[in-house]
Design a protein around this motif. Structure first.
Motif, PDB file in Angstrom:
ATOM      1  N   ARG A   3       1.080 -12.551  -7.288  1.00 43.12           N
ATOM      2  CA  ARG A   3       1.946 -11.664  -8.197  1.00 43.12           C
ATOM      3  C   ARG A   3       0.971 -10.702  -8.815  1.00 43.12           C
ATOM      4  O   ARG A   3       1.222  -9.591  -9.060  1.00 43.12           O
ATOM      5  N   GLN A   6      -0.234  -8.186  -5.924  1.00 39.20           N
ATOM      6  CA  GLN A   6       0.989  -7.185  -5.746  1.00 39.20           C
ATOM      7  C   GLN A   6       0.791  -6.301  -6.961  1.00 39.20           C
ATOM      8  O   GLN A   6       1.236  -4.970  -6.702  1.00 39.20           O
ATOM      9  N   GLY A   7       0.963  -6.697  -7.965  1.00 41.61           N
ATOM     10  CA  GLY A   7       0.970  -5.686  -9.298  1.00 41.61           C
ATOM     11  C   GLY A   7      -0.297  -4.565  -9.402  1.00 41.61           C
ATOM     12  O   GLY A   7      -0.036  -3.605  -9.548  1.00 41.61           O
ATOM     13  N   SER A  23       3.714  -4.064  -5.272  1.00 41.78           N
ATOM     14  CA  SER A  23       4.878  -3.988  -6.125  1.00 41.78           C
ATOM     15  C   SER A  23       4.653  -3.625  -7.330  1.00 41.78           C
ATOM     16  O   SER A  23       3.638  -4.203  -7.954  1.00 41.78           O
ATOM     17  N   LEU A  24       5.537  -2.939  -8.321  1.00 40.97           N
ATOM     18  CA  LEU A  24       5.481  -2.753  -9.647  1.00 40.97           C
ATOM     19  C   LEU A  24       5.905  -4.105 -10.438  1.00 40.97           C
ATOM     20  O   LEU A  24       7.117  -4.490 -10.239  1.00 40.97           O
ATOM     21  N   ASN A  25       5.034  -4.632 -11.228  1.00 44.92           N
ATOM     22  CA  ASN A  25       5.593  -5.648 -12.066  1.00 44.92           C
ATOM     23  C   ASN A  25       4.892  -5.730 -13.362  1.00 44.92           C
ATOM     24  O   ASN A  25       4.315  -4.592 -13.649  1.00 44.92           O
ATOM     25  N   SER A  28       1.241  -4.653 -13.308  1.00 44.13           N
ATOM     26  CA  SER A  28       0.880  -3.199 -13.007  1.00 44.13           C
ATOM     27  C   SER A  28       0.785  -2.463 -14.145  1.00 44.13           C
ATOM     28  O   SER A  28      -0.022  -1.498 -14.519  1.00 44.13           O
ATOM     29  N   GLN A 165       9.750  -4.711 -18.151  1.00 48.04           N
ATOM     30  CA  GLN A 165       8.756  -5.711 -17.865  1.00 48.04           C
ATOM     31  C   GLN A 165       8.211  -5.786 -19.315  1.00 48.04           C
ATOM     32  O   GLN A 165       7.082  -6.320 -19.504  1.00 48.04           O
TER      33      GLN A 165
END
Length: 245
Positions: A3, A6-7, A23-25, A28, A165
């Motif tokens: 995670r 990915q962020g 991916s945006l989380n 990010s 988030q």
């Protein structure tokens, strides 16, 4: 770890043209200020290469082109859309509609010209010292914090991806990053750079306040405009202090 990876990649890919995927989380949001290190460093190199021609003005223009290219012009486009949306005497709904339109109005042109002139003039004057990279970090920290603190003007906004988030630990992490950037920037320059930082942040908060007043909250365009306006304000204040000793 997946995670986080990915962020991190998602934030860099979103804030620059680097095709890293991801991916945006929540992660990010914490990485967004760090993307300023990438953009600021590349712009620094661009200025240095342009300055080899013997003209600081050429260096400033190259730095501007590199900055706009690496960020895909997102923040400049955001300034244009925000200027068109916040200016004039229309309803809130009409302002939001204007910001979504692909056309560019007079207010957008004026805002872009002012921002470009400020950045080129400032870089020509201060010759892009290394501490200016800190301004890129701080402007993005302000952008991320804005998405944590301010209400959204509409649901269908890129800011909603990040606002969903919202976590207390993210706010503290962003504040810590901003404080570290301020300290490092001051150490590389002088304590007077704090004046430039405060002025630039004030410019950014001014855009935020106007957006909240006229739109009822922020949008992705407003966030992008806040970052570029704050950054340009810091550059302008630094240039003025440099000229006047």
């Amino acid at each position: 770890m997946g995670r986080v990876s990915q962020g991190t990649r998602g934030a860099i890919a979103f804030m620059t043209l680097l095709p890293l995927g991801g991916s945006l989380n929540a992660v990010s949001l914490v990485v967004i200020p760090l993307t300023g290190l990438i953009v600021g460093s590349v712009a620094f190199v661009g200025f240095w290469l342009g300055d080899r021609s013997g003209s600081a003005l050429v260096g400033a223009v190259v730095a501007l082109i590199v900055d706009a290219a690496l960020t895909r012009g997102l923040h400049y486009d955001a300034v244009a859309d925000t200027a068109d949306g916040l200016a004039g005497f229309v309803t809130r709904e009409r302002r939001l509609a204007i910001m979504d339109e692909p056309t560019v109005g007079a207010f957008a042109v004026v805002a872009l010209v002012v921002v470009v002139l400020v950045r080129v003039a400032a870089w020509s004057s201060i010759t892009f010292p290394a501490f200016v990279i800190g301004f890129f970090v701080l402007s993005r920290a302000l952008m991320a914090l804005a998405m944590m603190w301010f209400p959204l003007a509409k649901e269908s906004s890129m800011a909603q991806v990040f606002a969903s988030q919202r976590r207390r630990w993210i706010i503290w992490a962003l504040i810590a990053e901003a404080l570290i950037a301020i300290v490092v920037t001051a150490l590389l320059a002088t304590s007077l750079v704090a004046i430039a930082i405060v002025f630039g942040a004030g410019c950014g908060f001014g855009v935020l306040a106007l957006a909240v007043r006229r739109l009822g909250g922020i949008t992705g365009d407003v966030v992008g405009a806040v970052g570029l306006v704050a950054e340009s304000g810091m550059l302008l204040a630094t240039a003025v202090m440099r000229v006047h000793g």
